[in-house]
Structure formats: C-alpha cells, structure tokens
Design an enzyme around this catalytic site. Structure first.
Site, short mmCIF file in Angstrom:
data_model
loop_
_atom_site.label_atom_id
_atom_site.label_comp_id
_atom_site.label_asym_id
_atom_site.label_seq_id
_atom_site.Cartn_x
_atom_site.Cartn_y
_atom_site.Cartn_z
N CYS A 73 32.32 41.35 2.90
CA CYS A 73 31.48 41.14 1.71
C CYS A 73 31.63 39.69 1.28
CB CYS A 73 31.91 42.08 0.59
SG CYS A 73 30.98 41.84 -0.94
N CYS A 197 23.83 39.87 -2.63
CA CYS A 197 24.64 40.25 -1.47
C CYS A 197 24.92 38.98 -0.67
CB CYS A 197 23.90 41.27 -0.61
SG CYS A 197 24.75 41.65 0.94
#
Length: 257
Positions: A73, A197
């Site tokens: 991530c 994101c």
C-alpha cells in the site's frame, strides 16, 4: 486487553497505526484486523499497519487491508514513514521493509517521498491496461471521471474471471493535461471506492506518462493531490519510481479488544 493506536491519513486513504515493536499484536488474528477497521463497530479505516523492529532495516511495515488481506500500500507506506518519524525510529530518511521488499523514503515537512519497487512493464487487459506496482492494478481511461460509476464498474472488473482468484484493484483515469490526471480507485480488500490509492495512482501515472512522454505526473484524487516521477528503463519497464504526497496524524486513542 487495551490497545493503543494512532489514526493517519494520506490524501484521504486512512489507516489504523500500531506501534508493535514488542510484537504483542497477533498478526494472524484477521478477525481482529477486520473489527478494528470496521467503521461501525471498530475504529474505522481502509487498512491497518503494524510497525515492527527488523534487524536489517529501520523498521518493518506489516500492512492489512480492511478485510484482513495483505498487499503493498503506497499511501499506507507513506503514513508508516511519518508514524515512524513520530515514534523517533527515523529522522529525514529511511530504509524499511514492506511485503513487496525494501523501500526508501524521504520526509520533507508534511510530504513523504516514497521510492516504489521497479515495475516490469505495462500489459494490455480487457482493452485497457494492467500494471503491477506492488499490488495489481487495472487502468481504464474514461471521460467525466467525477461522474463515472466507479463502484459498479470497479466491482465488475475486480471480480472478472481473468483476474481470478485474487482479483485486482481498478483505477479510472481522466487526462487533464499532458502531465496531470484525475484518478478514482475501487480497492480490492476494501471492496469499495477509496479517496486515494498510492499504488493505483503510481500505475496510472506510468501508463499516462508513457502515452504523453512525461516522466513526472501530477495526480488529483478525491482525497487530495499526489505526484509520481519515474524513469523508463531499456527493458520496457520503469525504475526510480517516487510517490510523493502528504501524510497526516489525525488522532490517537485506546480501544478494548
């Protein structure tokens, strides 16, 4: 058991951060991860991050999506860097370990510059593009992205048989200028649209920059602004990929688990 935690966000991508250098948190207890990330019955977050000691690195980041699955991530890693600085583990520069391997990062005020892993290249998929930037990302260019049905279309592509069984993240991209895009993302593991994101905007920037012959792309997301700079290599891939944006501590607290 009372658990101390901190809440961080990076362009609206939010994370429960836990200082787990004493390794008291059972990383195999995925039900606990899911409950802590639940916005109704827990703290609420897109993901949960443990910061642990590592013999060969400044720290190790152990990341969980809200459903307990694991992946790289980018925004979470930037928040992990900011959190590790807050804890006094690092100063302006760091070399740390994530699920996809080692990373470097630099802190400049409230901005965290994260060196992503090298990317092998861009593939075609379903008439669109696919890029793996530590996590898998489907890239589709659309018009009027602010009004696009991201949840419905993203869910359909995420579960398409061609990505079975693991699925993929899905990014919808609209070009604004040769060096600027707007990106909205349906995230696997959150199973919904997120405000931002990091690995997704990185994938979108690589595709768009290749098309427009730019090596630095500015990205607008629902949660704020990021930028990505990179360098193509001779094998058709990319290296020196830097994801740049803010990371902010929102609050801290304790919760009984």
């Amino acid at each position: 058991m009372e658990l101390s935690f901190y809440k961080y966000q990076g362009t609206g991508n939010d994370f429960v951060m836990i200082d787990d250098r004493e390794e008291r948190f059972d990383q195999n207890d995925l039900a606990k991860v899911q409950k802590l990330c639940d916005r109704k019955f827990g703290i609420g977050a897109d993901g949960l991050i443990l910061i642990r000691n590592h013999a060969d690195y400044d720290f190790e980041m152990i990341y969980f999506n809200a459903d307990g699955s694991q992946s790289m991530c980018g925004n979470g890693a930037r928040c992990a860097v900011a959190f590790s600085s807050f804890l006094g583990i690092i100063k302006e520069q760091t070399h740390f370990l994530a699920i996809d391997g080692p990373h470097e990062a630099v802190l400049k005020g409230d901005q965290v510059e994260l060196l992503m892993g090298n990317v092998k290249g861009i593939e075609e998929s379903m008439g669109d593009y696919f890029v793996h930037t530590g996590s898998p990302h489907h890239i589709r260019f659309v018009e009027h992205v602010r009004d696009y049905p991201v949840f419905d279309q993203g869910k359909s592509i995420r579960y398409d048989p061609c990505y079975a069984p693991a699925g993929t993240n899905v990014n919808f991209v609209e070009g604004i200028k040769d060096d600027e895009v707007f990106v909205r993302t349906y995230e696997r593991g959150v199973e919904n649209e997120t405000f931002s994101c990091g690995t997704g905007v990185t994938a979108a920037a690589l595709v768009y920059g290749t098309q427009t012959k730019q090596n630095e792309i500015k990205i607008t997301t629902l949660g704020g602004k990021l930028s990505v700079r990179f360098r193509p290599n001779s094998s058709g891939g990319f290296q020196d990929i830097w994801l740049i944006g803010p990371a902010e501590q929102v609050f801290k607290g304790k919760i009984n688990i």
